[in-house]
Each structure stands twice: as structure tokens, then as C-alpha cells.
Design an enzyme around this catalytic site. Structure first.
Site, mmCIF file in Angstrom:
data_model
loop_
_atom_site.group_PDB
_atom_site.id
_atom_site.type_symbol
_atom_site.label_atom_id
_atom_site.label_comp_id
_atom_site.label_asym_id
_atom_site.label_seq_id
_atom_site.Cartn_x
_atom_site.Cartn_y
_atom_site.Cartn_z
ATOM 1 N N HIS A 34 44.372 27.309 13.195
ATOM 2 C CA HIS A 34 45.277 26.420 12.155
ATOM 3 C C HIS A 34 44.418 27.085 11.160
ATOM 4 O O HIS A 34 43.671 26.716 10.659
ATOM 5 C CB HIS A 34 44.602 25.140 12.444
ATOM 6 C CG HIS A 34 44.647 24.024 11.815
ATOM 7 N ND1 HIS A 34 45.112 22.895 12.142
ATOM 8 C CD2 HIS A 34 45.499 23.841 10.512
ATOM 9 C CE1 HIS A 34 45.073 21.107 11.226
ATOM 10 N NE2 HIS A 34 45.530 22.543 9.903
ATOM 11 N N HIS A 36 46.771 27.718 7.368
ATOM 12 C CA HIS A 36 47.626 27.458 5.944
ATOM 13 C C HIS A 36 48.436 29.070 5.464
ATOM 14 O O HIS A 36 47.477 28.841 4.961
ATOM 15 C CB HIS A 36 47.933 26.595 5.609
ATOM 16 C CG HIS A 36 47.614 24.917 6.445
ATOM 17 N ND1 HIS A 36 48.923 24.603 6.638
ATOM 18 C CD2 HIS A 36 47.518 24.662 6.522
ATOM 19 C CE1 HIS A 36 49.505 22.835 7.464
ATOM 20 N NE2 HIS A 36 47.486 23.081 7.588
ATOM 21 N N HIS A 214 50.315 18.102 12.691
ATOM 22 C CA HIS A 214 49.170 17.342 12.249
ATOM 23 C C HIS A 214 48.991 16.097 12.441
ATOM 24 O O HIS A 214 49.978 15.211 12.253
ATOM 25 C CB HIS A 214 49.074 17.543 10.864
ATOM 26 C CG HIS A 214 48.656 18.795 10.121
ATOM 27 N ND1 HIS A 214 49.671 20.055 10.440
ATOM 28 C CD2 HIS A 214 47.736 19.264 8.943
ATOM 29 C CE1 HIS A 214 49.121 20.962 9.700
ATOM 30 N NE2 HIS A 214 47.803 21.162 9.140
ATOM 31 N N GLU A 217 44.730 13.255 10.789
ATOM 32 C CA GLU A 217 43.495 13.469 10.332
ATOM 33 C C GLU A 217 43.380 12.212 9.145
ATOM 34 O O GLU A 217 42.020 12.035 8.836
ATOM 35 C CB GLU A 217 44.136 15.140 9.111
ATOM 36 C CG GLU A 217 43.131 15.726 8.261
ATOM 37 C CD GLU A 217 43.746 16.992 7.565
ATOM 38 O OE1 GLU A 217 45.568 16.366 7.701
ATOM 39 O OE2 GLU A 217 43.295 17.662 6.597
ATOM 40 N N ASP A 295 41.856 25.826 7.944
ATOM 41 C CA ASP A 295 43.355 25.032 7.821
ATOM 42 C C ASP A 295 43.567 25.736 5.952
ATOM 43 O O ASP A 295 44.456 26.274 6.037
ATOM 44 C CB ASP A 295 42.403 23.387 7.270
ATOM 45 C CG ASP A 295 43.238 22.890 7.265
ATOM 46 O OD1 ASP A 295 44.536 22.364 7.159
ATOM 47 O OD2 ASP A 295 42.582 21.888 6.446
ATOM 48 N N ASP A 296 42.365 25.455 5.086
ATOM 49 C CA ASP A 296 43.197 25.695 4.325
ATOM 50 C C ASP A 296 41.879 26.448 3.139
ATOM 51 O O ASP A 296 41.266 26.444 1.999
ATOM 52 C CB ASP A 296 43.986 25.190 3.102
ATOM 53 C CG ASP A 296 44.561 24.271 3.601
ATOM 54 O OD1 ASP A 296 45.872 24.627 3.510
ATOM 55 O OD2 ASP A 296 44.399 23.554 4.236
HETATM 56 N N1 ADE Z 1 48.532 21.577 4.385
HETATM 57 C C1 ADE Z 1 47.897 21.956 4.380
HETATM 58 N N2 ADE Z 1 46.783 21.770 4.458
HETATM 59 C C2 ADE Z 1 47.079 20.958 4.694
HETATM 60 C C3 ADE Z 1 46.044 19.540 6.020
HETATM 61 N N3 ADE Z 1 45.235 19.557 5.743
HETATM 62 N N4 ADE Z 1 47.040 18.752 6.480
HETATM 63 C C4 ADE Z 1 47.868 18.270 6.095
HETATM 64 N N5 ADE Z 1 49.041 19.512 5.658
HETATM 65 C C5 ADE Z 1 48.582 20.214 4.610
HETATM 66 ZN ZN ZN Z 2 46.243 21.642 8.078
#
Ligand code: ADE
Ligand code: ZN
Length: 370
Positions: A34, A36, A214, A217, A295-296
Site C-alpha cells: 500500500h 501511493h 481503500h 479508513e 501509504d504516503d
Molecule cells: N490517496 C493517497 N493516500 C490516500 C489515503 N490514505 N486514503 C485515500 N486516498 C489516498
Molecule cells: Zn492509501
């Protein structure tokens, strides 16, 4: 009698345990499922690409940009995330971005990655799929050749846009389908339930692709249910709110569904209030197949091993938990059974070697403590 919090021996033991677990988390092979790729755009590279492409940013420098990375929820993050990725213009930009990520996670002993890209956000800025996919794929090929990291590429649909937009994007992706490994669903969750994307996901599955979404969350357990029933997903990204629904947990467990959990992301986006209340160990206890992901990472304070480090620092993580989390990451990967078996062997070897080292270390620490 001293309670365990006051006992010097217990403190020694606790410190030793954490050091051992940290080392093990660092050196065990693992997959990231996971991620991005646009969320791995570090401020330094963001400024370099802005400069290269003649783009003026609203922030004077890297520190000012970093200071803006304080979020109260998912939407506040997304607003800045979509601005950040606007510096990606050329094939080389997508290459540099992906290569930087691969080099970074190589140091974390990540041996397999499955990465999302937000094609619609780039298409809307006039960047063709050829540029996006060309740059990312070239870096992934170099990642395999030079770093030994295997990879999959997942086109993730943006759920704040209408399904028609996703269907158009899928049509545009037709010439590139051999360069894609699956499809996902991300962006603003609440108000954009999975049911709105049933047709495009059905089409992706008809084309023979794996799919993930997703769900849970910020959104409710009901969205996770819809992702299972209506999108027929192979994995759930995040899935935190599944825990609100015992029947759903039983179902996810029975189906062995992988959850790609992102602890630092959850903390930064206030899905959890503090790391010591993160539900990942509860997930494992209830039989859910959780994995650890970043994630990011450029926005949330770290890469995969930083996520492990945060969990170890704040929760009673055991060696068995680490093993289970890494094992789940390979079991949930969209790779052949042979590749899975090879990675799981590597994982077992890392733990077997560690066991011998841990016994020696234990004797040394015990000696000093007494
Ligand atoms: N796009 C990038 N990170 C995300 C996240 N945590 N939840 C939803 N969309 C995303
Ligand atoms: Zn994500």
C-alpha cells in the site's frame, strides 16, 4: 516487591526486547502493498522537479512546505497531496520519483512492492498515460535489475470523481494493460461509497485484473462490506473500521482477506488518536491478516520500517507479531505461488538466524543485569 515497571531487570529486559525487535523488523525481508507513488514525493525532490519544470510553488522552501504537513483528516491531506504532485510533468519526473522510492525502501529490506498511481489526477493536468506509466515502469525495471526489488503497478481510480471518469480512464488505459497489474480505488472516502464504482470494477475483473479498494479508513464498516460484495476486491486497503462490525471481522478472517494497514498514516490523518491505541495487534488477535505499509511516506513521517518502529515503540509487539505481519505481506502479494514460497523461505531464514543471535545476546544482557 517491585512491580515490573520499577524493576531494573524488567527495564533492561524491555530495552533489550525493543532493540532486538527493532533490528529484526529492519532486517526481515518484507513486501509493501500500500504505497501511493505520488505520496513518496519528498519535499527536496518536489522542489527540484518544480525548478526543472519552471513551476513556481507557493512555499518559499522545503521547511515551509514540510511545516504545512499537519492534517486533521484525510481531505486536508489530499488537498495538499494533489497540489504536490503537479510538479510531475515529464517521463523523467515519474522515473526519478519512483527510483527515489525504490532506493529508499531497499535500505528497509523491502524486496517486493505493489504501488498505486493516481492516473486521473495526472490526466486532468494533461499528462498522458504513456508519460506516467513509461517513467514509473522504467524505474521499476531498474529496481529489479539493480536492487533486486520485484514490483506490481496498480492504477487507482479517484473516488471523488464520477464513475464515468474512471470508465474513460480504463478505456484510455487499453494500450497499456500489459503494463498494469491491477486496479484500486482511493481519495476522499466519506460520501463516495464503493457501490458507485461497481461497473468499472466489474470491467477490470472481466479483463482479468486483481482489484483492491481503500475502505474503512474514515468510512464505515459498511464500505468494507460493499468493497467485498460489490467490487469483489482481493484486498482491503486500510480496513480499520472493519473492527466495528464483529460479523464483518469473522467474514474477513474466514476469507483470509489481506488488510493493508498504514499506522503512521492513521496517526497523521487522525484515524487513530495516539499510536498506543492503534488497532493492528487487535486485528491480528482477531485473526485478520494485517500488513504494515507506509501509504504516503513523504507526508506521514516515514517509510515501512518507520511504521514498524512506531508500532514497536508504542505497542506490546512480539517477535511472532513481526513474523506474522511480514508473512502476511508476502501472502497478500499478487505474485506467483513460487515467488511467494521463495520470499517466505527468505523470511524464515531471517527469523532462524535471528533466533541464534538473540540467544547469545540474551545471555550477555542477563549477565550484565545480574
Ligand atoms: N490517496 C493517497 N493516500 C490516500 C489515503 N490514505 N486514503 C485515500 N486516498 C489516498
Ligand atoms: Zn492509501
Amino acid at each position: 516487591m517491585l512491580d515490573s515497571a520499577q524493576s531494573p531487570l524488567a527495564i533492561h529486559h524491555g530495552e533489550y526486547m525493543n532493540a532486538e525487535l527493532l533490528q529484526l523488523a529492519q532486517r526481515m525481508p518484507k513486501a509493501e502493498l500500500h504505497l501511493h507513488i505520488e505520496g513518496s514525493l519528498e519535499p527536496e525532490l518536489l522542489f527540484r522537479l518544480a525548478d526543472r519544470n519552471g513551476i513556481r510553488l507557493n512555499y518559499p522552501d522545503v521547511n515551509a512546505l514540510r511545516a504545512a504537513y499537519a492534517f486533521n483528516n484525510l481531505q486536508e491531506f489530499l488537498d495538499i497531496y494533489y497540489i504536490g504532485m503537479s510538479v510531475l510533468r515529464e517521463e523523467e519526473d515519474f522515473y526519478d520519483l519512483t527510483w527515489a522510492y525504490l532506493e529508499r525502501v531497499h535500505r528497509d529490506n523491502v524486496v517486493h512492492v505493489e504501488i498505486f498511481f493516481d492516473s486521473q489526477a495526472h490526466l486532468d493536468r494533461g499528462i498522458p498515460l504513456e508519460v506516467q506509466i513509461g517513467g514509473i515502469r522504467r524505474a521499476l525495471r531498474d529496481g529489479l535489475a539493480q536492487l533486486g526489488i520485484s514490483s506490481k503497478l496498480i492504477l487507482s481510480f479517484l473516488r471523488h470523481l464520477p464513475e464515468a471518469h474512471a470508465l474513460e480512464t480504463l478505456a484510455l488505459a487499453q494500450p497499456f494493460l500489459d503494463q498494469l497489474d491491477g486496479f484500486g480505488l482511493d481519495s476522499s472516502e466519506i460520501g463516495h461509497p464503493p457501490e458507485q464504482f461497481a461497473r468499472v470494477f466489474a470491467r477490470c475483473r472481466e479483463l482479468g485484473f486483481r482489484v483492491t479498494a481503500h475502505a474503512g479508513e474514515e468510512g464505515p464498516a459498511e464500505y468494507v462490506r460493499q468493497a467485498l460484495d460489490l467490487l469483489r476486491v482481493d484486498r482491503i486497503d486500510h480496513g480499520n473500521h472493519s473492527l466495528d462490525d464483529a460479523a464483518l471481522v469473522r467474514r474477513l478472517t474466514a476469507e483470509g482477506k489481506i488488510l493493508t494497514v498504514c499506522p503512521l498514516s492513521n496517526l497523521k490523518l487522525r484515524v487513530v488518536q495516539t499510536m498506543d491505541r492503534h488497532p493492528i495487534l487487535t486485528m491480528l488477535e482477531r485473526g485478520l491478516k494485517a500488513t504494515v505499509n507506509s501509504d504516503d511516506p513523504a507526508y506521514f513521517g516515514g517509510y515501512v520500517n518507520d511504521n514498524y518502529r512506531a508500532l514497536i515503540a508504542h505497542l506490546p509487539v512480539t517477535r511472532e507479531d513481526l513474523y506474522r505481519l511480514a508473512r502476511n505481506s508476502f501472502e497478500g502479494a499478487w505474485i506467483s505461488e513460487e515467488a511467494k514460497a521463495t520470499y517466505l523461505d527468505e523470511l524464515d531464514r531471517a527469523f532462524a538466524t535471528d533466533r541464534r543471535g538473540a540467544r547469545d545476546m540474551s545471555r550477555r544482557v542477563a549477565g550484565r543485569a545480574i
